[in-house]
Write an enzyme that holds these catalytic residues in place. Structure first.
Site, PDB file in Angstrom:
ATOM      1  N   ASN A 128       1.589   4.490 -11.030  1.00  0.00           N
ATOM      2  CA  ASN A 128       1.582   4.325 -12.496  1.00  0.00           C
ATOM      3  C   ASN A 128       0.782   5.397 -13.219  1.00  0.00           C
ATOM      4  O   ASN A 128      -0.151   5.931 -12.650  1.00  0.00           O
ATOM      5  CB  ASN A 128       1.010   2.949 -12.824  1.00  0.00           C
ATOM      6  CG  ASN A 128       2.069   1.887 -12.614  1.00  0.00           C
ATOM      7  OD1 ASN A 128       3.193   2.064 -13.043  1.00  0.00           O
ATOM      8  ND2 ASN A 128       1.707   0.809 -11.945  1.00  0.00           N
ATOM      9  N   ASP A 164      10.103  -5.427 -11.260  1.00  0.00           N
ATOM     10  CA  ASP A 164      10.257  -6.270 -12.459  1.00  0.00           C
ATOM     11  C   ASP A 164      11.596  -7.001 -12.400  1.00  0.00           C
ATOM     12  O   ASP A 164      11.699  -8.180 -12.746  1.00  0.00           O
ATOM     13  CB  ASP A 164      10.174  -5.394 -13.714  1.00  0.00           C
ATOM     14  CG  ASP A 164       8.931  -4.533 -13.700  1.00  0.00           C
ATOM     15  OD1 ASP A 164       7.829  -5.091 -13.613  1.00  0.00           O
ATOM     16  OD2 ASP A 164       9.062  -3.293 -13.723  1.00  0.00           O
ATOM     17  N   HIS A 192       7.803   0.619 -17.385  1.00  0.00           N
ATOM     18  CA  HIS A 192       7.172  -0.300 -16.424  1.00  0.00           C
ATOM     19  C   HIS A 192       5.765  -0.595 -16.958  1.00  0.00           C
ATOM     20  O   HIS A 192       4.767  -0.047 -16.496  1.00  0.00           O
ATOM     21  CB  HIS A 192       7.102   0.332 -15.037  1.00  0.00           C
ATOM     22  CG  HIS A 192       6.321  -0.500 -14.066  1.00  0.00           C
ATOM     23  ND1 HIS A 192       6.751  -1.727 -13.628  1.00  0.00           N
ATOM     24  CD2 HIS A 192       5.130  -0.290 -13.474  1.00  0.00           C
ATOM     25  CE1 HIS A 192       5.847  -2.234 -12.811  1.00  0.00           C
ATOM     26  NE2 HIS A 192       4.850  -1.385 -12.707  1.00  0.00           N
TER      27      HIS A 192
HETATM   28  P1  NDP Z   1      -1.576   1.038  -4.025  1.00  0.00           P
HETATM   29  O1  NDP Z   1      -0.891   1.575  -2.829  1.00  0.00           O
HETATM   30  O2  NDP Z   1      -1.788  -0.429  -4.122  1.00  0.00           O
HETATM   31  O3  NDP Z   1      -0.831   1.499  -5.376  1.00  0.00           O
HETATM   32  C1  NDP Z   1      -0.443   2.834  -5.573  1.00  0.00           C
HETATM   33  C2  NDP Z   1       0.120   3.003  -6.945  1.00  0.00           C
HETATM   34  O4  NDP Z   1       1.258   2.184  -7.134  1.00  0.00           O
HETATM   35  C3  NDP Z   1      -0.850   2.646  -8.080  1.00  0.00           C
HETATM   36  O5  NDP Z   1      -0.704   3.658  -9.074  1.00  0.00           O
HETATM   37  C4  NDP Z   1      -0.316   1.361  -8.600  1.00  0.00           C
HETATM   38  O6  NDP Z   1      -0.492   1.250 -10.007  1.00  0.00           O
HETATM   39  C5  NDP Z   1       1.171   1.561  -8.399  1.00  0.00           C
HETATM   40  N1  NDP Z   1       1.945   0.328  -8.464  1.00  0.00           N
HETATM   41  C6  NDP Z   1       3.185   0.236  -8.985  1.00  0.00           C
HETATM   42  N2  NDP Z   1       3.644  -0.990  -8.939  1.00  0.00           N
HETATM   43  C7  NDP Z   1       2.671  -1.743  -8.382  1.00  0.00           C
HETATM   44  C8  NDP Z   1       2.549  -3.107  -8.091  1.00  0.00           C
HETATM   45  N3  NDP Z   1       3.475  -3.974  -8.349  1.00  0.00           N
HETATM   46  N4  NDP Z   1       1.412  -3.526  -7.496  1.00  0.00           N
HETATM   47  C9  NDP Z   1       0.446  -2.673  -7.230  1.00  0.00           C
HETATM   48  N5  NDP Z   1       0.504  -1.375  -7.497  1.00  0.00           N
HETATM   49  C10 NDP Z   1       1.592  -0.912  -8.084  1.00  0.00           C
HETATM   50  O7  NDP Z   1      -2.956   1.765  -4.240  1.00  0.00           O
HETATM   51  P2  NDP Z   1      -4.107   2.115  -3.203  1.00  0.00           P
HETATM   52  O8  NDP Z   1      -5.287   2.430  -4.051  1.00  0.00           O
HETATM   53  O9  NDP Z   1      -4.192   1.147  -2.091  1.00  0.00           O
HETATM   54  O10 NDP Z   1      -3.572   3.455  -2.563  1.00  0.00           O
HETATM   55  C11 NDP Z   1      -3.325   4.593  -3.295  1.00  0.00           C
HETATM   56  C12 NDP Z   1      -3.442   5.749  -2.340  1.00  0.00           C
HETATM   57  O11 NDP Z   1      -2.971   6.881  -3.026  1.00  0.00           O
HETATM   58  C13 NDP Z   1      -4.882   6.037  -1.911  1.00  0.00           C
HETATM   59  O12 NDP Z   1      -4.909   6.129  -0.503  1.00  0.00           O
HETATM   60  C14 NDP Z   1      -5.176   7.406  -2.543  1.00  0.00           C
HETATM   61  O13 NDP Z   1      -5.963   8.220  -1.716  1.00  0.00           O
HETATM   62  C15 NDP Z   1      -3.794   7.955  -2.671  1.00  0.00           C
HETATM   63  N6  NDP Z   1      -3.544   9.006  -3.636  1.00  0.00           N
HETATM   64  C16 NDP Z   1      -2.725   9.977  -3.170  1.00  0.00           C
HETATM   65  C17 NDP Z   1      -2.397  11.022  -3.939  1.00  0.00           C
HETATM   66  C18 NDP Z   1      -1.529  12.082  -3.361  1.00  0.00           C
HETATM   67  O14 NDP Z   1      -0.856  11.850  -2.375  1.00  0.00           O
HETATM   68  N7  NDP Z   1      -1.551  13.255  -3.945  1.00  0.00           N
HETATM   69  C19 NDP Z   1      -2.890  11.147  -5.322  1.00  0.00           C
HETATM   70  C20 NDP Z   1      -3.730  10.053  -5.734  1.00  0.00           C
HETATM   71  C21 NDP Z   1      -4.015   9.000  -4.896  1.00  0.00           C
HETATM   72  P3  NDP Z   1      -1.775   0.576 -10.705  1.00  0.00           P
HETATM   73  O15 NDP Z   1      -2.912   1.550 -10.472  1.00  0.00           O
HETATM   74  O16 NDP Z   1      -1.373   0.454 -12.120  1.00  0.00           O
HETATM   75  O17 NDP Z   1      -1.983  -0.730  -9.988  1.00  0.00           O
END
Ligand code: NDP
Length: 341
Positions: A128, A164, A192
């Protein structure tokens, strides 16, 4: 044929569900896949553990599991990419701060996808703010030079609103006592976010207009309208928060499941059924061209997705779609002011 699929945020919660389901489904279908896992440098070492677990499942489909912190390496030659990782909203951040943090990530990933992914690659943005992250990535993909002289079209960048959609299906099924498979022509429109419009206007339950079925179970047409506006729409739009409150953690497994539904249907077709996908608008239903907004879509057997055309909308439907499109337009303007478009 072996498909190469990239997953970003691969050490996160959604990916922890998505990767194993993806490999299990491919194994059940007799497919072959190569996985490319991308993480930020601080988290990339954890991917060795994910790789070990995937290996330990002995999935027949898995030909290769590679991981990296370099987007160019992750996306080279991929057929599909799930962009799951994104910068989380931290206390005190406003929407512009969040867009700024994510704009950097998605501009870089868009460039790497544009330069190196297959020219017909499918990109599904989950992280997101998903719609605008997809918009930024699509924009940067267009500008990326390719050795084959082609372009990864902006139409190949989509964002996830299937969760959704699935939530809406489940709520309507529960209220009417019908099975989810008996529900057709339900749609999520817009962003979303809380402005999304879960729309039952054209929906049918076992072939009968959904509003007619609801009028029967709710005790009349007015009660049905009241349930849709006061219960169904807020429940669907606010479900993520409700899951966090109940579970103490976000809705990772259902998000992963929906992401898989999205790519599976986009690849193999929907056999005429509507699904909700956030795709690039060409001005359909008054949604400004270029925005990545959710629409009811059908996907042909050859994997070409198109927005359902020719729907007659009421004033109420129009104004809800316009409100969500206006929010997307604001996000686009913020991304533009920040220099990402
Ligand atoms: P999640 O895997 O739970 O979520 C990842 C993303 O998906 C968030 O932005 C979250 O949004 C979004 N999302 C969309 N729909 C949903 C939903 N229904 N429920 C929950 N999330 C949803 O996050 P984690 O923190 O566990 O993992 C994120 C990983 O991404 C970390 O390991 C981090 O290091 C990595 N990362 C990697 C990057 C890259 O590859 N370049 C860049 C940045 C981070 P929302 O925040 O609104 O919940």
């Amino acid at each position: 044929m072996t498909r190469t699929i990239a997953v970003t945020g691969a050490a996160g919660s959604i990916a922890y569900s998505l990767l194993f389901r993806l490999a299990a489904e491919a194994s059940a279908e007799g497919e072959r896949i190569r996985l490319r896992l991308l993480e930020i440098p601080a988290a990339v070492e954890r991917l060795e553990g994910v790789r070990m677990e995937l290996e330990d499942c002995a999935f027949p489909a898995l030909e290769e599991i590679a991981y990296t912190a370099d987007p160019e390496e992750a996306f080279a030659g991929v057929d599909a990419a799930f962009l799951v990782g994104s910068a989380p909203r931290r206390p005190g951040m406003d929407r512009a701060d969040l867009l700024e943090a994510n704009g950097r990530i998605f501009a870089e990933q868009g460039r790497a996808l544009g330069a190196g992914a297959q020219p017909d690659a499918r990109v599904v943005v989950v992280g997101n703010p998903a719609n605008t992250n997809a918009l930024i990535a699509a924009e940067h993909a267009q500008r990326a030079p390719r050795t084959d002289g082609g372009v990864l079209s902006a139409d190949r960048f989509t964002a996830l609103t299937r969760l959704d959609h699935n939530r809406a299906l489940a709520q309507l099924a529960a209220r009417t006592g019908a099975s989810v498979e008996s529900i057709e022509r339900l749609a999520i429109w817009g962003n979303h976010s809380n402005t999304q419009f879960p729309d039952l206007g054209g929906a049918a339950v076992a072939g009968e207009p959904a509003m007619q079925v609801l009028a029967r179970v709710c005790g009349g047409p007015d009660a049905a309208e009241a349930w849709v506006a006061g219960d169904f729409i807020p429940t669907v739009a606010g479900r993520g928060g409700a899951v966090i409150e109940a579970r103490g953690a976000s809705s990772a497994a259902s998000a992963a499941s929906a992401a898989l539904d999205h790519l599976r249907d986009w690849t193999h077709g929907t056999r005429g059924r509507w699904v909700s996908m956030a795709v690039r608008s060409h001005g359909e239903y008054g949604v400004p061209a270029g925005l990545i907004s959710s629409f009811p879509c059908v996907v042909d057997a050859d994997g070409s997705a198109r927005i359902v055309e020719g729907l007659e909308l009421t004033g109420e439907q129009r104004s809800r779609i316009d409100a969500s499109a206006a929010e997307l337009e604001e996000e686009r303007q913020t991304a533009d002011h920040l220099g990402f478009l």
